[in-house]
Design a protein around this motif. Structure first.
Motif, PDB file in Angstrom:
ATOM      1  N   UNK A 112       7.054  -1.162  -4.569  1.00  0.00           N
ATOM      2  CA  UNK A 112       7.080  -0.642  -5.929  1.00  0.00           C
ATOM      3  C   UNK A 112       5.880   0.261  -6.188  1.00  0.00           C
ATOM      4  N   UNK A 113       6.064   1.343  -6.954  1.00  0.00           N
ATOM      5  CA  UNK A 113       4.966   2.289  -7.207  1.00  0.00           C
ATOM      6  C   UNK A 113       3.774   1.620  -7.874  1.00  0.00           C
ATOM      7  N   UNK A 362       5.926   8.181  -1.758  1.00  0.00           N
ATOM      8  CA  UNK A 362       5.172   6.938  -1.913  1.00  0.00           C
ATOM      9  C   UNK A 362       5.802   5.822  -1.096  1.00  0.00           C
ATOM     10  N   UNK A 363       7.137   5.687  -1.185  1.00  0.00           N
ATOM     11  CA  UNK A 363       7.818   4.613  -0.457  1.00  0.00           C
ATOM     12  C   UNK A 363       7.600   4.760   1.043  1.00  0.00           C
ATOM     13  N   UNK A 364       7.714   5.987   1.551  1.00  0.00           N
ATOM     14  CA  UNK A 364       7.475   6.217   2.983  1.00  0.00           C
ATOM     15  C   UNK A 364       6.068   5.789   3.387  1.00  0.00           C
ATOM     16  N   UNK A 365       5.092   6.251   2.622  1.00  0.00           N
ATOM     17  CA  UNK A 365       3.695   5.982   2.961  1.00  0.00           C
ATOM     18  C   UNK A 365       3.379   4.496   2.877  1.00  0.00           C
ATOM     19  N   UNK A 366       3.858   3.843   1.818  1.00  0.00           N
ATOM     20  CA  UNK A 366       3.554   2.431   1.638  1.00  0.00           C
ATOM     21  C   UNK A 366       4.314   1.571   2.652  1.00  0.00           C
ATOM     22  N   UNK A 367       5.557   1.942   2.958  1.00  0.00           N
ATOM     23  CA  UNK A 367       6.306   1.190   3.971  1.00  0.00           C
ATOM     24  C   UNK A 367       5.616   1.280   5.328  1.00  0.00           C
ATOM     25  N   UNK A 368       5.099   2.465   5.664  1.00  0.00           N
ATOM     26  CA  UNK A 368       4.383   2.631   6.931  1.00  0.00           C
ATOM     27  C   UNK A 368       3.130   1.768   6.965  1.00  0.00           C
ATOM     28  N   UNK A 369       2.395   1.715   5.840  1.00  0.00           N
ATOM     29  CA  UNK A 369       1.182   0.899   5.785  1.00  0.00           C
ATOM     30  C   UNK A 369       1.516  -0.577   5.957  1.00  0.00           C
ATOM     31  N   UNK A 370       2.629  -1.001   5.403  1.00  0.00           N
ATOM     32  CA  UNK A 370       3.009  -2.415   5.508  1.00  0.00           C
ATOM     33  C   UNK A 370       3.488  -2.761   6.918  1.00  0.00           C
ATOM     34  N   UNK A 371       4.159  -1.812   7.564  1.00  0.00           N
ATOM     35  CA  UNK A 371       4.531  -2.044   8.958  1.00  0.00           C
ATOM     36  C   UNK A 371       3.291  -2.135   9.849  1.00  0.00           C
ATOM     37  N   UNK A 372       2.254  -1.388   9.501  1.00  0.00           N
ATOM     38  CA  UNK A 372       0.999  -1.479  10.254  1.00  0.00           C
ATOM     39  C   UNK A 372       0.363  -2.859  10.077  1.00  0.00           C
ATOM     40  N   UNK A 373       0.492  -3.435   8.884  1.00  0.00           N
ATOM     41  CA  UNK A 373       0.002  -4.800   8.673  1.00  0.00           C
ATOM     42  C   UNK A 373       0.731  -5.778   9.582  1.00  0.00           C
ATOM     43  N   UNK A 374       2.052  -5.651   9.652  1.00  0.00           N
ATOM     44  CA  UNK A 374       2.852  -6.536  10.503  1.00  0.00           C
ATOM     45  C   UNK A 374       2.408  -6.405  11.956  1.00  0.00           C
ATOM     46  N   UNK A 437       8.782  -5.383   0.954  1.00  0.00           N
ATOM     47  CA  UNK A 437       8.629  -4.597  -0.257  1.00  0.00           C
ATOM     48  C   UNK A 437       8.684  -5.438  -1.508  1.00  0.00           C
ATOM     49  N   UNK A 438       9.155  -4.808  -2.597  1.00  0.00           N
ATOM     50  CA  UNK A 438       9.201  -5.499  -3.874  1.00  0.00           C
ATOM     51  C   UNK A 438       7.871  -5.450  -4.593  1.00  0.00           C
ATOM     52  N   UNK A 439       7.653  -6.341  -5.557  1.00  0.00           N
ATOM     53  CA  UNK A 439       6.443  -6.277  -6.380  1.00  0.00           C
ATOM     54  C   UNK A 439       5.182  -6.783  -5.709  1.00  0.00           C
ATOM     55  N   UNK A 440       5.297  -7.424  -4.544  1.00  0.00           N
ATOM     56  CA  UNK A 440       4.119  -7.980  -3.894  1.00  0.00           C
ATOM     57  C   UNK A 440       3.148  -6.868  -3.494  1.00  0.00           C
ATOM     58  N   UNK A 441       1.875  -7.016  -3.858  1.00  0.00           N
ATOM     59  CA  UNK A 441       0.867  -6.026  -3.502  1.00  0.00           C
ATOM     60  C   UNK A 441       0.482  -6.171  -2.039  1.00  0.00           C
ATOM     61  N   UNK A 442      -0.106  -5.113  -1.508  1.00  0.00           N
ATOM     62  CA  UNK A 442      -0.348  -5.070  -0.072  1.00  0.00           C
ATOM     63  C   UNK A 442      -1.274  -6.202   0.396  1.00  0.00           C
ATOM     64  N   UNK A 443      -2.322  -6.493  -0.359  1.00  0.00           N
ATOM     65  CA  UNK A 443      -3.253  -7.546   0.076  1.00  0.00           C
ATOM     66  C   UNK A 443      -2.619  -8.925   0.002  1.00  0.00           C
ATOM     67  N   UNK A 444      -1.793  -9.136  -1.015  1.00  0.00           N
ATOM     68  CA  UNK A 444      -1.069 -10.406  -1.087  1.00  0.00           C
ATOM     69  C   UNK A 444      -0.078 -10.501   0.066  1.00  0.00           C
TER      70      UNK A 444
END
Length: 467
Positions: A112-113, A362-374, A437-444
């Motif tokens: 989410x933005x 935004x979705x592309x960039x944030x999804x990529x960052x979250x995949x990097x976390x995984x 995804x969804x409302x969960x923030x990246x650090x959470x």
């Protein structure tokens, strides 16, 4: 397009500066509104009898101030950057807490933005649409107005599709469109093919229509063409459903060569293709859609849930030919009457003024960052994911079952869905889909993934001992 004709005599500054000043002045006075498209630069230069470069410099100065935003091929739009009162629309109003907790973690959601500038632009779009509130509360014809279909065509062009407007329909989401299309293609007890592991919605639709859904074997590139041909010989299917790009739940993308092979089989046996392109807009360079490769065979569904927002409940459907249009319209009208004009107007505004593009980036960039976390937390090879997908497919080991793992992760804030929901043929694997995804923030999310990774290192019994 706004018929804006500035009077340069109202400013004693150089002409290019005067153009930027007058945009700001007219925005404050209400002569210009957020979302208005300004005249093309050459047209305005001709009207004012000045050099094209002067107008170009004026628009550039206005963009520098945040007053306008330009998009190649679509024009220059007023964004209202200098109008503090407009830019703060809604910013002093706290969200209704009764709305904040509304979420279904079983769904695969994009991030989410969180960017304040993007959220502000989204609010400005709502503010602009609100100016036409009364007509948007009326019943309207099915499929969208001319301007809504034009916006749909512009959006679909990002996937290389250029259908005529008469073949484009704005529908209240992909799911109702799938229900109508499947109902047109197959009668009860007849067969539609799909991937063996596929989107759960198509399973529900087939069950509701009493259609046989037959899952085809797959490899890393999608369904096997030979198995598709064999099923055509044996089952005489009335269609094949495919979710070909960033497939839910496996995240695989069917490469172009495999798509060509699938099209060849479909054409040989005259099998319509139902292309659920929900994630097709996410990759920067996705393979061409089936609707571009076999337009006469393909029902294309370009949903907005994954690339803009599920709450819009909108999808752009492209019919394979004009013969199919009227049965589809009749089926959709019977079940849904129309898509919400309010939602259509908002999506059209966001597409026209470029907000939808910003949301997609935004979705592309944030999804990529979250995949990097995984990738930093889970061992390589222990899961399946795409660098820009917002879910992973997780096979379970060390004695974990999909039920025990789902229970363990229930309070983590991320959606975990067992493989049963996706399995069409055969026994369900001990695997789950994990939504990032969804409302969960990246650090959470990082904390939840670390909790998950720690659990997977051992057995369910060992994980339980830490409670």
């Amino acid at each position: 397009m706004k018929d804006w004709r500035p009077d340069l005599s109202r400013s004693n500054k150089p002409r290019y500066m005067a153009i930027a000043d007058l945009i700001e002045m007219d925005l404050r006075s209400g002569r210009l509104a957020i979302g208005d498209r300004l005249p093309p630069q050459r047209e305005l230069a001709k009207h004012l009898d000045i050099d094209f470069t002067t107008v170009a410099r004026g628009y550039a100065e206005a963009q520098k101030r945040g007053l306008v935003d330009s998009h190649v091929g679509r024009g220059t739009f007023v964004t209202g950057g200098a109008d503090k009162e407009r830019r703060d629309f809604g910013s002093d109003t706290a969200p209704d807490p009764r709305r904040m907790s509304a979420i279904d973690l079983s769904m695969n959601m994009p991030p989410e933005p969180t960017d304040p500038e993007l959220i502000m632009r989204m609010r400005e779009g709502i503010s602009t649409v609100a100016s036409s509130l009364i007509p948007l509360l009326r019943y309207q014809g099915f499929g969208g107005s001319g301007m809504d279909k034009a916006a749909a065509a512009a959006w679909l062009s990002r996937r290389g599709l250029v259908p005529s407007q008469e073949r484009i329909f704005v529908t209240p989401g992909a799911h109702p469109a799938l229900l109508a299309i499947c109902g047109l293609l197959a009668k009860p007890s007849e067969t539609i093919l799909s991937e063996r592991i596929t989107y759960p919605g198509i399973r529900s639709i087939a069950a509701q229509l009493r259609i046989n859904l037959s899952g085809l074997p797959m490899d890393a590139d999608g369904i096997l063409p030979a198995a598709f041909a064999e099923a055509c010989e044996k089952l005489k299917p009335k269609g094949i459903y495919l979710n070909p790009t960033l497939q839910n739940p496996l995240t695989l993308t069917i490469p172009e060569r495999r798509r060509e092979e699938i099209c060849a089989v479909a054409r040989k046996y005259h099998v319509p293709i139902i292309e659920d392109d929900a994630y097709g807009f996410i990759p920067l360079h996705a393979p061409p859609p089936f609707a571009a490769m076999a337009p006469d065979l393909t029902w294309h569904i370009g949903g907005l849930a994954k690339c803009i927002g599920a709450g819009l409940r909108l999808a752009y459907v492209v019919a394979p030919d004009t013969k199919a249009i009227w049965p589809f319209v009749s089926a959709m009208r019977a079940n849904n009457v129309m898509a919400s004009p309010l939602n259509m107007a908002l999506a059209t505004r966001w597409i026209e003024d470029g907000t939808a593009d910003v949301m997609l980036r935004f979705i592309r960039k944030e999804a990529a960052a979250r995949q990097e976390l995984v990738a930093a937390i889970l061992p390589p090879g222990s899961y399946r994911g795409d660098p820009i997908s917002f879910n992973i497919w997780l096979p379970l080991t060390n004695g974990w079952t999909r039920s025990t793992f789902g229970s363990h992760m229930r309070a983590s804030g991320i959606g975990v869905v067992a493989s049963d929901a996706f399995t069409v043929e055969g026994q369900a694997l001990e695997a789950v889909r994990v939504c990032l995804g969804g409302p969960i923030e990246r650090e959470k999310l990082r904390g939840s993934l670390e909790f998950m990774g720690h659990a997977l290192e051992g057995s369910p019994e060992l994980a339980a001992s830490f409670f």
